[in-house]
Design an enzyme around this catalytic site. Structure first.
Site, mmCIF file in Angstrom:
data_model
loop_
_atom_site.group_PDB
_atom_site.id
_atom_site.type_symbol
_atom_site.label_atom_id
_atom_site.label_comp_id
_atom_site.label_asym_id
_atom_site.label_seq_id
_atom_site.Cartn_x
_atom_site.Cartn_y
_atom_site.Cartn_z
ATOM 1 N N GLY A 180 1.153 6.524 5.611
ATOM 2 C CA GLY A 180 1.506 6.920 4.263
ATOM 3 C C GLY A 180 2.610 6.172 3.524
ATOM 4 O O GLY A 180 2.817 6.444 2.355
ATOM 5 N N GLY A 182 2.778 2.976 2.659
ATOM 6 C CA GLY A 182 2.359 1.717 2.025
ATOM 7 C C GLY A 182 2.439 1.723 0.510
ATOM 8 O O GLY A 182 2.328 2.768 -0.131
ATOM 9 N N CYS A 185 -0.818 2.876 -0.981
ATOM 10 C CA CYS A 185 -1.403 3.946 -0.187
ATOM 11 C C CYS A 185 -1.226 5.263 -0.925
ATOM 12 O O CYS A 185 -0.169 5.518 -1.493
ATOM 13 C CB CYS A 185 -0.645 3.970 1.124
ATOM 14 S SG CYS A 185 -0.846 5.465 2.043
#
Ligand code: 5GP
Length: 344
Positions: A180, A182, A185
């Site tokens: 999570g 990124g 993301c």
């Protein structure tokens, strides 16, 4: 339901406290690290930063550009067999280039074909899925380890010590850490699942090192100081997507908006990626990535120098002559503010 009360940290929650140092110049800092991997027993020497296996950054061009600096690339998994075989068999100094795959039968079949043709030219493999917590994933890692004892396997992604240990025992040499964080993301938004990245690094590194394994901190680095914090927290390798996006070596055309040039960058489970490779977003799932335009930044060379310069400088602030010493020399201070942004 259970609530874990102990505080978990992200890069933005800490700074590194300076320490007395005998270093006089950042040029004295050694950024290369050496490892002998737990399972493959292979020797690695290099600057442990890896371009992400996204189809924008995990390119052959990126591999060629990073190699002279000792950095690595995890190639994205959408190159065809012929291209991969040609590239791996042509590698000159065998810097760490990772072959990437997911865990579908098609991924494994393609890998088997490439291995038959490229054989010993492939030394590093990255097996990654969005959720490294499934039994199928762990079984897959075991299978690859049993079939290819000589390969250095990086596997993920996970964020906790228990599963890090399990993956290492299953055959991973390097565990990839991050769910999570990124830049493109949207997992946390779509699912509510995740773990603050710095704490994930600290906890997983501790678990991995106890077993003689390594970790790769994957995602969430936005400035060179974040790499210093990740290494300081115990990361052996760091994977970068967004920080390496927007360069000549990235796949994708230049886009012009209001006289400015940009490059497209998108998550590998974004709608953009699924449209490209999977004929759209399957009905049962939601996209967990987004697409952005990042300003065009020319060749990646200058960015690499900025990143490595930042990490070198961090080492001089705490008196670490080598990157290897950074963790030992790191004391984090918790902060409520990182930067003075009053002038933008
Ligand atoms: P960045 O350095 O850009 O912050 O993070 C790069 C990492 O983001 C990749 O290595 C990968 O682990 C993760 N990532 C890439 N695409 C997606 C996506 O579509 N969804 C999610 N959840 N993560 C992604």
């Amino acid at each position: 339901m259970h609530i874990e009360e102990s505080l978990k940290l992200d890069f933005k929650d800490v700074l590194i406290r300076p320490k007395r140092s005998t270093l006089t110049s950042r040029a004295q800092v050694e950024l290369e690290r050496e490892f002998i991997f737990r399972h493959s027993q292979r020797h690695y020497r290099g600057v442990p930063v890896i371009a992400a296996n996204m189809d924008t950054t995990g390119t052959l061009e990126m591999a060629n550009a990073l190699e002279p600096h000792g950095l690595s690339v995890a190639l994205h998994k959408h190159y065809d067999v012929e291209t991969l075989v040609r590239f791996f068999t042509g590698l000159q100094n065998k810097s760490a280039v990772f072959y990437s795959m997911g865990i579908t039968p098609a991924d494994y079949e393609k890998f088997t074909t490439v291995m038959k043709q490229a054989g010993s030219a492939i030394e590093y493999v990255c097996i990654d899925v969005a959720n490294g917590y499934t039994e199928t994933f762990i079984e897959f890692v075991k299978k690859v380890r049993q079939t290819y004892p000589q390969l250095t396997i990086m596997a993920g992604n996970v964020v906790t010590g228990d599963i890090t240990e399990e993956l290492i025992l299953a055959g991973a040499d390097i565990v990839k850490v991050g769910i999570g964080p990124g830049s493109v993301c949207t997992t946390r938004k779509m699912t509510g699942v995740g773990y603050p990245q710095l704490s994930a690094i600290i906890e997983c590194a501790d678990a991995a090192h106890g077993l003689g394994g390594q970790i790769c901190a994957d995602g969430g680095c936005v400035v060179p100081g974040d790499l210093a914090k990740a290494f300081g927290g115990g990361a052996d390798f760091i994977m970068l997507g967004g920080m390496l996006a927007g360069h000549d070596e990235c796949a994708g055309d230049l886009v012009e908006r209001d006289g400015q040039q940009y490059k497209r960058f998108y998550g590998m489970s974004s709608k953009a990626a699924m449209d490209k490779y999977a004929g759209g977003v399957a009905k049962y799932r939601a996209s967990e990535g987004k697409e952005v335009l990042v300003p065009y930044r020319g060749p990646v060379e200058q960015t690499v120098q900025d990143i490595l310069g930042g990490v070198r400088s961090a080492c001089t602030y705490v008196g670490a002559h080598k990157l290897k010493e950074l963790t030992k020399r790191t004391t984090f201070v918790r902060v409520t503010q990182q930067l003075n942004e009053s002038l933008g």
